[in-house]
Design a protein around this motif. Structure first.
Motif, PDB file in Angstrom:
ATOM      1  N   SER A  42       2.730  15.410 -11.210  1.00 37.34           N
ATOM      2  CA  SER A  42       3.216  14.051 -11.431  1.00 37.34           C
ATOM      3  C   SER A  42       4.741  14.096 -11.551  1.00 37.34           C
ATOM      4  O   SER A  42       5.318  15.111 -11.981  1.00 37.34           O
ATOM      5  CB  SER A  42       2.590  13.421 -12.672  1.00 37.34           C
ATOM      6  OG  SER A  42       2.873  14.183 -13.825  1.00 37.34           O
ATOM      7  N   VAL A  85     -11.434  16.489  -5.808  1.00 38.12           N
ATOM      8  CA  VAL A  85     -10.040  16.110  -5.744  1.00 38.12           C
ATOM      9  C   VAL A  85      -9.353  16.684  -6.979  1.00 38.12           C
ATOM     10  O   VAL A  85      -9.810  16.469  -8.106  1.00 38.12           O
ATOM     11  CB  VAL A  85      -9.895  14.572  -5.716  1.00 38.12           C
ATOM     12  CG1 VAL A  85      -8.432  14.169  -5.734  1.00 38.12           C
ATOM     13  CG2 VAL A  85     -10.601  13.981  -4.503  1.00 38.12           C
ATOM     14  N   GLU A 102       0.837  -1.192   0.000  1.00 39.69           N
ATOM     15  CA  GLU A 102       0.000   0.000   0.000  1.00 39.69           C
ATOM     16  C   GLU A 102       0.875   1.245   0.000  1.00 39.69           C
ATOM     17  O   GLU A 102       2.009   1.223   0.487  1.00 39.69           O
ATOM     18  CB  GLU A 102      -0.887   0.025   1.254  1.00 39.69           C
ATOM     19  CG  GLU A 102      -1.981  -1.017   1.272  1.00 39.69           C
ATOM     20  CD  GLU A 102      -2.868  -0.886   2.499  1.00 39.69           C
ATOM     21  OE1 GLU A 102      -4.008  -1.369   2.448  1.00 39.69           O
ATOM     22  OE2 GLU A 102      -2.422  -0.312   3.504  1.00 39.69           O
ATOM     23  N   VAL A 103       0.326   2.314  -0.504  1.00 41.18           N
ATOM     24  CA  VAL A 103       0.946   3.630  -0.381  1.00 41.18           C
ATOM     25  C   VAL A 103       0.627   4.139   1.022  1.00 41.18           C
ATOM     26  O   VAL A 103      -0.528   4.066   1.471  1.00 41.18           O
ATOM     27  CB  VAL A 103       0.392   4.602  -1.435  1.00 41.18           C
ATOM     28  CG1 VAL A 103       0.965   5.995  -1.240  1.00 41.18           C
ATOM     29  CG2 VAL A 103       0.675   4.081  -2.845  1.00 41.18           C
ATOM     30  N   PHE A 150      -3.589   4.894  -4.502  1.00 41.04           N
ATOM     31  CA  PHE A 150      -3.633   6.078  -3.652  1.00 41.04           C
ATOM     32  C   PHE A 150      -3.294   5.752  -2.208  1.00 41.04           C
ATOM     33  O   PHE A 150      -3.603   4.662  -1.704  1.00 41.04           O
ATOM     34  CB  PHE A 150      -5.031   6.700  -3.694  1.00 41.04           C
ATOM     35  CG  PHE A 150      -5.334   7.397  -4.985  1.00 41.04           C
ATOM     36  CD1 PHE A 150      -5.808   6.693  -6.081  1.00 41.04           C
ATOM     37  CD2 PHE A 150      -5.145   8.768  -5.115  1.00 41.04           C
ATOM     38  CE1 PHE A 150      -6.082   7.338  -7.277  1.00 41.04           C
ATOM     39  CE2 PHE A 150      -5.419   9.420  -6.307  1.00 41.04           C
ATOM     40  CZ  PHE A 150      -5.885   8.699  -7.390  1.00 41.04           C
ATOM     41  N   GLY A 151      -2.702   6.737  -1.546  1.00 39.58           N
ATOM     42  CA  GLY A 151      -2.537   6.664  -0.106  1.00 39.58           C
ATOM     43  C   GLY A 151      -3.796   7.152   0.600  1.00 39.58           C
ATOM     44  O   GLY A 151      -4.721   7.647  -0.051  1.00 39.58           O
ATOM     45  N   PRO A 152      -3.822   7.033   1.934  1.00 48.97           N
ATOM     46  CA  PRO A 152      -5.018   7.409   2.703  1.00 48.97           C
ATOM     47  C   PRO A 152      -5.174   8.906   2.882  1.00 48.97           C
ATOM     48  O   PRO A 152      -6.210   9.366   3.342  1.00 48.97           O
ATOM     49  CB  PRO A 152      -4.802   6.726   4.050  1.00 48.97           C
ATOM     50  CG  PRO A 152      -3.319   6.613   4.162  1.00 48.97           C
ATOM     51  CD  PRO A 152      -2.791   6.439   2.778  1.00 48.97           C
ATOM     52  N   TYR A 211       2.527  10.890  -7.737  1.00 51.95           N
ATOM     53  CA  TYR A 211       1.557  11.961  -7.937  1.00 51.95           C
ATOM     54  C   TYR A 211       1.130  12.541  -6.596  1.00 51.95           C
ATOM     55  O   TYR A 211       1.131  11.852  -5.576  1.00 51.95           O
ATOM     56  CB  TYR A 211       0.289  11.410  -8.631  1.00 51.95           C
ATOM     57  CG  TYR A 211       0.555  10.557  -9.839  1.00 51.95           C
ATOM     58  CD1 TYR A 211       0.850   9.204  -9.701  1.00 51.95           C
ATOM     59  CD2 TYR A 211       0.501  11.096 -11.122  1.00 51.95           C
ATOM     60  CE1 TYR A 211       1.105   8.408 -10.808  1.00 51.95           C
ATOM     61  CE2 TYR A 211       0.747  10.300 -12.241  1.00 51.95           C
ATOM     62  CZ  TYR A 211       1.052   8.967 -12.066  1.00 51.95           C
ATOM     63  OH  TYR A 211       1.291   8.187 -13.172  1.00 51.95           O
ATOM     64  N   PHE A 249      -5.740  17.421  -9.245  1.00 51.12           N
ATOM     65  CA  PHE A 249      -4.377  17.025  -9.550  1.00 51.12           C
ATOM     66  C   PHE A 249      -3.426  18.177  -9.257  1.00 51.12           C
ATOM     67  O   PHE A 249      -3.698  19.333  -9.587  1.00 51.12           O
ATOM     68  CB  PHE A 249      -4.296  16.635 -11.027  1.00 51.12           C
ATOM     69  CG  PHE A 249      -2.913  16.450 -11.566  1.00 51.12           C
ATOM     70  CD1 PHE A 249      -2.323  17.434 -12.343  1.00 51.12           C
ATOM     71  CD2 PHE A 249      -2.209  15.292 -11.302  1.00 51.12           C
ATOM     72  CE1 PHE A 249      -1.044  17.272 -12.855  1.00 51.12           C
ATOM     73  CE2 PHE A 249      -0.935  15.113 -11.812  1.00 51.12           C
ATOM     74  CZ  PHE A 249      -0.357  16.097 -12.590  1.00 51.12           C
ATOM     75  N   TYR A 297      -2.268  14.839  -5.196  1.00 48.32           N
ATOM     76  CA  TYR A 297      -3.577  15.448  -5.413  1.00 48.32           C
ATOM     77  C   TYR A 297      -3.988  16.131  -4.125  1.00 48.32           C
ATOM     78  O   TYR A 297      -3.486  15.811  -3.047  1.00 48.32           O
ATOM     79  CB  TYR A 297      -4.629  14.378  -5.738  1.00 48.32           C
ATOM     80  CG  TYR A 297      -4.449  13.646  -7.043  1.00 48.32           C
ATOM     81  CD1 TYR A 297      -3.557  12.587  -7.154  1.00 48.32           C
ATOM     82  CD2 TYR A 297      -5.191  14.010  -8.162  1.00 48.32           C
ATOM     83  CE1 TYR A 297      -3.398  11.905  -8.356  1.00 48.32           C
ATOM     84  CE2 TYR A 297      -5.047  13.319  -9.371  1.00 48.32           C
ATOM     85  CZ  TYR A 297      -4.148  12.278  -9.451  1.00 48.32           C
ATOM     86  OH  TYR A 297      -3.995  11.600 -10.640  1.00 48.32           O
ATOM     87  N   PHE A 300      -3.503  13.844  -1.128  1.00 44.06           N
ATOM     88  CA  PHE A 300      -3.357  12.435  -1.465  1.00 44.06           C
ATOM     89  C   PHE A 300      -2.113  12.225  -2.316  1.00 44.06           C
ATOM     90  O   PHE A 300      -1.886  12.948  -3.290  1.00 44.06           O
ATOM     91  CB  PHE A 300      -4.561  11.930  -2.270  1.00 44.06           C
ATOM     92  CG  PHE A 300      -5.856  11.936  -1.524  1.00 44.06           C
ATOM     93  CD1 PHE A 300      -6.792  12.936  -1.737  1.00 44.06           C
ATOM     94  CD2 PHE A 300      -6.143  10.938  -0.606  1.00 44.06           C
ATOM     95  CE1 PHE A 300      -7.995  12.945  -1.052  1.00 44.06           C
ATOM     96  CE2 PHE A 300      -7.349  10.941   0.085  1.00 44.06           C
ATOM     97  CZ  PHE A 300      -8.265  11.954  -0.134  1.00 44.06           C
ATOM     98  N   GLN A 358      -7.650  17.758  -1.984  1.00 41.09           N
ATOM     99  CA  GLN A 358      -9.094  17.960  -1.940  1.00 41.09           C
ATOM    100  C   GLN A 358      -9.416  18.940  -0.829  1.00 41.09           C
ATOM    101  O   GLN A 358      -9.298  18.602   0.361  1.00 41.09           O
ATOM    102  CB  GLN A 358      -9.844  16.654  -1.727  1.00 41.09           C
ATOM    103  CG  GLN A 358     -11.356  16.816  -1.799  1.00 41.09           C
ATOM    104  CD  GLN A 358     -12.101  15.546  -1.501  1.00 41.09           C
ATOM    105  OE1 GLN A 358     -11.619  14.678  -0.774  1.00 41.09           O
ATOM    106  NE2 GLN A 358     -13.300  15.428  -2.039  1.00 41.09           N
ATOM    107  N   GLN A 369      -2.925   3.879 -10.859  1.00 41.50           N
ATOM    108  CA  GLN A 369      -2.506   4.725  -9.757  1.00 41.50           C
ATOM    109  C   GLN A 369      -3.096   4.165  -8.476  1.00 41.50           C
ATOM    110  O   GLN A 369      -4.294   3.959  -8.363  1.00 41.50           O
ATOM    111  CB  GLN A 369      -2.958   6.172  -9.973  1.00 41.50           C
ATOM    112  CG  GLN A 369      -2.206   6.887 -11.082  1.00 41.50           C
ATOM    113  CD  GLN A 369      -2.540   8.355 -11.167  1.00 41.50           C
ATOM    114  OE1 GLN A 369      -2.893   8.985 -10.173  1.00 41.50           O
ATOM    115  NE2 GLN A 369      -2.417   8.920 -12.361  1.00 41.50           N
ATOM    116  N   TRP A 386      -5.074   4.263 -14.803  1.00 40.53           N
ATOM    117  CA  TRP A 386      -5.867   3.363 -13.967  1.00 40.53           C
ATOM    118  C   TRP A 386      -5.021   2.520 -13.034  1.00 40.53           C
ATOM    119  O   TRP A 386      -5.550   1.768 -12.230  1.00 40.53           O
ATOM    120  CB  TRP A 386      -6.746   2.451 -14.833  1.00 40.53           C
ATOM    121  CG  TRP A 386      -5.968   1.528 -15.695  1.00 40.53           C
ATOM    122  CD1 TRP A 386      -5.434   0.315 -15.353  1.00 40.53           C
ATOM    123  CD2 TRP A 386      -5.630   1.738 -17.058  1.00 40.53           C
ATOM    124  NE1 TRP A 386      -4.776  -0.222 -16.423  1.00 40.53           N
ATOM    125  CE2 TRP A 386      -4.884   0.613 -17.482  1.00 40.53           C
ATOM    126  CE3 TRP A 386      -5.881   2.762 -17.971  1.00 40.53           C
ATOM    127  CZ2 TRP A 386      -4.400   0.495 -18.772  1.00 40.53           C
ATOM    128  CZ3 TRP A 386      -5.394   2.643 -19.250  1.00 40.53           C
ATOM    129  CH2 TRP A 386      -4.658   1.527 -19.642  1.00 40.53           C
TER     130      TRP A 386
END
Lengths: 114, 114
Positions: free
Chosen positions: A48, A43, A3-4, A105-107, A33, A45, A35, A91, A37, A103, A101
């Motif tokens: 990258s 969310v 996991e990230v 993501f971390g929490p 990457y 971008f 992001y 994120f 929010q 990518q 697709w």
């Protein structure tokens, strides 16, 4: 399953302070990457990163922001002089191939600027 | 410019029932991807389902299916036989076929009622 991860989960800082958000991507991934929010909004971008350089960035990613992969495992986002409007969830994501697709993501890190 | 709109900030569904989450998007591209991501509380965003715009057949992943209406620029997610573990924030997202960044909606918070 790999996991990230992102640290810290919540960061509180005062306006004008520098803040570094940390991400550990999945170990064999090559594309990274960020992001963000803002509460109640989309969310968005930010940037990258591939092969130790920025490959794409959005209008949000101005001179106050920078990214770095300092040691081959971490991927950091630095905000030099935080503003109230930088308060958001940030994120990190990583990808083995750069395909959108793929990518992962971390929490997220919730940044609160006071 | 690409935009993604989720008009339902919150939805609820009884366990074992079916729920549909709405998403519309705007683009001038003809070839692109659409996605639904799920983010459980304090957890990573994970990919639920992906649709390629050139494919007419709606994507399906177990209890998750989409209704892709390209002319109407609509991409809804149907969750059948809802389970407590489906409770999460659901994000609709768009990407150009050649792109490496997402355009996200604001999310729909789904509650599953036992």
């Amino acid at each position: 399953e790999p996991e990230v991860t992102q640290t810290p989960s919540h960061q509180v800082t005062q306006m004008g302070q520098e803040v570094i958000l940390r991400c550990v991507p999945i170990s064999n991934h090559l594309y990274f990457y960020w992001y963000r929010q803002i509460l109640g909004q989309k969310v968005e971008f930010l940037v990258s990163f591939y092969n130790n350089e920025i490959s794409e960035k959005s209008e949000i990613f101005d001179d106050q922001f920078s990214v770095e992969r300092p040691d081959g495992s971490n991927f950091t986002l630095k905000i030099r002089s935080t503003k109230l409007e930088d308060s958001a969830m940030y994120f990190c994501a990583s990808s083995p191939t750069g395909e959108v697709w793929e990518q992962y993501f971390g929490p997220g890190t919730r940044l609160t600027v006071t | 410019a690409q935009t993604v709109t989720q008009s339902q900030p919150e939805m609820s569904v009884q366990e074992a029932e079916t729920v549909t989450l709405s998403c519309t998007y705007d683009t001038s591209e003809s070839d692109y991807y659409l996605f639904w991501y799920k983010q459980p509380p304090s957890r990573q965003m994970i990919l639920v389902i992906r649709q390629e715009a050139y494919k007419q057949q709606n994507a399906t992943e177990n209890r998750f299916s989409v209704n892709f209406q390209k002319a109407a620029k609509s991409f809804s997610l149907k969750i059948s036989d809802s389970q407590l573990g489906d409770a999460a924030m659901y994000f609709c997202a768009y990407s150009q076929r050649s792109g490496n960044q997402f355009y996200f909606g604001t999310g729909t918070s789904l509650t599953v009622i036992p």
